[in-house]
Design a protein around this motif. Structure first.
Motif, PDB file in Angstrom:
ATOM      1  N   PHE A  40      -6.206   3.599  -1.577  1.00 27.19           N
ATOM      2  CA  PHE A  40      -6.962   4.549  -0.522  1.00 27.19           C
ATOM      3  C   PHE A  40      -8.105   4.031  -0.055  1.00 27.19           C
ATOM      4  CE2 PHE A  40      -4.240   7.947  -1.974  1.00 27.19           C
ATOM      5  CZ  PHE A  40      -4.042   7.607  -3.412  1.00 27.19           C
ATOM      6  N   ALA A  41      -8.514   4.433   1.079  1.00 26.17           N
ATOM      7  CA  ALA A  41      -9.877   3.886   1.675  1.00 26.17           C
ATOM      8  C   ALA A  41     -10.230   4.921   2.647  1.00 26.17           C
ATOM      9  CB  ALA A  41      -9.777   2.566   2.528  1.00 26.17           C
ATOM     10  N   VAL A  42     -11.435   5.456   2.720  1.00 25.66           N
ATOM     11  CA  VAL A  42     -11.748   6.275   3.942  1.00 25.66           C
ATOM     12  C   VAL A  42     -11.723   5.808   5.256  1.00 25.66           C
ATOM     13  CG1 VAL A  42     -13.704   7.801   4.728  1.00 25.66           C
ATOM     14  CG2 VAL A  42     -13.278   7.793   2.093  1.00 25.66           C
ATOM     15  N   GLY A  74      -7.709  11.363   7.138  1.00 32.66           N
ATOM     16  CA  GLY A  74      -8.991  11.018   7.056  1.00 32.66           C
ATOM     17  C   GLY A  74      -8.967   9.644   6.004  1.00 32.66           C
ATOM     18  N   TYR A  75      -7.819   9.191   5.671  1.00 36.45           N
ATOM     19  CA  TYR A  75      -7.599   7.984   4.873  1.00 36.45           C
ATOM     20  C   TYR A  75      -6.716   7.040   5.330  1.00 36.45           C
ATOM     21  CZ  TYR A  75      -9.753  10.650   0.797  1.00 36.45           C
ATOM     22  OH  TYR A  75     -10.374  11.642   0.107  1.00 36.45           O
ATOM     23  N   ASP A  76      -7.000   5.779   5.130  1.00 35.75           N
ATOM     24  CA  ASP A  76      -5.979   4.744   5.396  1.00 35.75           C
ATOM     25  C   ASP A  76      -5.344   4.482   3.703  1.00 35.75           C
ATOM     26  OD1 ASP A  76      -6.639   3.954   7.964  1.00 35.75           O
ATOM     27  OD2 ASP A  76      -8.201   2.666   7.176  1.00 35.75           O
ATOM     28  N   ILE A  77      -4.194   4.728   3.761  1.00 34.98           N
ATOM     29  CA  ILE A  77      -3.469   4.659   2.727  1.00 34.98           C
ATOM     30  C   ILE A  77      -2.315   3.523   2.728  1.00 34.98           C
ATOM     31  CG2 ILE A  77      -2.011   5.911   0.845  1.00 34.98           C
ATOM     32  CD1 ILE A  77      -2.829   8.446   2.056  1.00 34.98           C
ATOM     33  N   LEU A  78      -2.463   2.725   1.533  1.00 36.97           N
ATOM     34  CA  LEU A  78      -1.527   1.588   1.278  1.00 36.97           C
ATOM     35  C   LEU A  78      -0.597   1.804   0.292  1.00 36.97           C
ATOM     36  CD1 LEU A  78      -0.703  -1.495   2.007  1.00 36.97           C
ATOM     37  CD2 LEU A  78      -2.500  -2.244   0.069  1.00 36.97           C
ATOM     38  N   PHE A  79       0.739   1.654   0.642  1.00 32.67           N
ATOM     39  CA  PHE A  79       1.779   1.817  -0.539  1.00 32.67           C
ATOM     40  C   PHE A  79       2.346   0.505  -0.609  1.00 32.67           C
ATOM     41  CE2 PHE A  79       1.512   5.908   1.979  1.00 32.67           C
ATOM     42  CZ  PHE A  79       1.752   6.797   0.882  1.00 32.67           C
ATOM     43  N   ALA A  85      -8.500  -5.584   1.558  1.00 35.61           N
ATOM     44  CA  ALA A  85      -9.134  -4.544   2.068  1.00 35.61           C
ATOM     45  C   ALA A  85      -9.786  -3.422   0.790  1.00 35.61           C
ATOM     46  CB  ALA A  85      -7.989  -3.645   2.867  1.00 35.61           C
ATOM     47  N   GLU A  86     -10.857  -3.055   0.719  1.00 34.36           N
ATOM     48  CA  GLU A  86     -11.335  -2.302  -0.503  1.00 34.36           C
ATOM     49  C   GLU A  86     -10.624  -1.034  -0.207  1.00 34.36           C
ATOM     50  OE1 GLU A  86     -15.567  -2.153  -0.778  1.00 34.36           O
ATOM     51  OE2 GLU A  86     -15.705  -4.332  -0.855  1.00 34.36           O
ATOM     52  N   GLY A  87     -10.189  -0.484  -1.149  1.00 37.41           N
ATOM     53  CA  GLY A  87      -9.670   0.892  -1.497  1.00 37.41           C
ATOM     54  C   GLY A  87      -9.846   1.274  -2.880  1.00 37.41           C
ATOM     55  N   SER A  88      -8.919   2.390  -3.300  1.00 41.36           N
ATOM     56  CA  SER A  88      -9.022   2.699  -4.738  1.00 41.36           C
ATOM     57  C   SER A  88      -7.550   2.883  -5.287  1.00 41.36           C
ATOM     58  CB  SER A  88      -9.720   4.006  -4.808  1.00 41.36           C
ATOM     59  OG  SER A  88     -11.199   3.538  -4.450  1.00 41.36           O
ATOM     60  N   ASP A  89      -6.892   2.535  -6.208  1.00 44.97           N
ATOM     61  CA  ASP A  89      -5.774   2.540  -6.724  1.00 44.97           C
ATOM     62  C   ASP A  89      -5.527   3.682  -7.836  1.00 44.97           C
ATOM     63  OD1 ASP A  89      -4.657   0.130  -5.544  1.00 44.97           O
ATOM     64  OD2 ASP A  89      -6.041  -0.803  -6.681  1.00 44.97           O
ATOM     65  N   ALA A  90      -4.564   4.396  -7.913  1.00 41.42           N
ATOM     66  CA  ALA A  90      -4.588   5.524  -8.531  1.00 41.42           C
ATOM     67  C   ALA A  90      -2.984   6.028  -9.234  1.00 41.42           C
ATOM     68  CB  ALA A  90      -4.902   6.728  -7.855  1.00 41.42           C
ATOM     69  N   ARG A  91      -3.280   6.821 -10.053  1.00 43.46           N
ATOM     70  CA  ARG A  91      -2.255   7.713 -10.545  1.00 43.46           C
ATOM     71  C   ARG A  91      -2.550   8.967 -10.578  1.00 43.46           C
ATOM     72  NH1 ARG A  91      -1.837   3.994 -14.675  1.00 43.46           N
ATOM     73  NH2 ARG A  91      -2.515   5.270 -16.504  1.00 43.46           N
TER      74      ARG A  91
END
Length: 223
Positions: free
Chosen positions: A174-176, A160-165, A210-216
């Protein structure tokens, strides 16, 4: 599919937080994202508290054994949320939100104290795997990893996510996703055709983001 989205932004849901210190939630090695691992493995230190909250919310004991569930019962199981500290404490270098509550993927609607944190949702339709018999499921979230090894979020958590490494910047975005691979392929083909058509024309240059969210990392459970 992206069943995470509708659950993630429904503010009528009750959020049941695990009563654990952040150090315990993260573990010594924090969290690892591994698309080559099918299931999700949390550290032993989370087990007792997760099982307590699960029992309180579902009136069932948490188990990895097979259980019979109707479709309605399956969808009523808790969505597991990971609340993550974003890159450099903000939403990212490219984007600043005036109202984090309006940004999909941020914690503004469930945690007013830390509205710019990132919410990563794992709905029951992703972590409950149907067996050979119709209507029989088993949870594929385990709590048997040694605390020194760190938790592993496998492919069932990433659904359910597009994930950019981003290896160069040491970040994950992360982006839904609507999981429509054909649409992505067609869009890429259209871009390629457009570039080929304009290859001989003067170009000023363009940038896309691309809009997403960065995290730890941090942790929640939702029911």
């Amino acid at each position: 599919g992206s069943g995470a989205e509708s659950m993630m932004y429904d503010v009528t849901l009750t959020v049941n937080k695990l009563d654990l210190e952040e150090e315990t939630l993260n573990g010594k090695e924090e969290f690892n994202f591994d698309s080559g691992t099918t299931d999700t493995y949390f550290t032993n230190g989370l087990s007792d508290e997760f099982r307590r909250v699960w029992r309180e919310v579902t009136k069932r004991e948490y188990t990895n054994d097979e259980v019979e569930l109707s479709d309605a019962e399956l969808r009523k199981l808790p969505t597991v949320f990971l609340q993550m500290i974003p890159h450099e404490g903000g939403v990212g270098d490219e984007f600043v939100a005036d109202d984090p509550r309006a940004v999909p993927g941020l914690a503004g609607k469930v945690d007013v104290g830390l509205p710019n944190d990132v919410l990563f949702a794992i709905p029951p339709t992703h972590y409950m795997q149907e067996g050979a018999k119709l209507g029989v499921y088993a949870s594929r979230i385990y709590f048997d990893t040694d605390d020194d090894m760190g938790s592993v979020l496998g492919s069932n958590a990433m659904m359910g996510y597009d994930i950019l490494f981003d290896m160069d910047a040491a970040r994950i975005g992360f982006a839904v996703s609507d999981c429509d691979y054909l649409k992505v392929v067609k869009a890429a083909e259209a871009d390629t055709a457009k570039e080929a058509a304009g290859a001989d024309e003067p170009s000023i240059g363009a940038a896309a983001s691309a809009e997403g969210s960065d995290a730890r990392s941090k942790d929640d459970s939702n029911g």
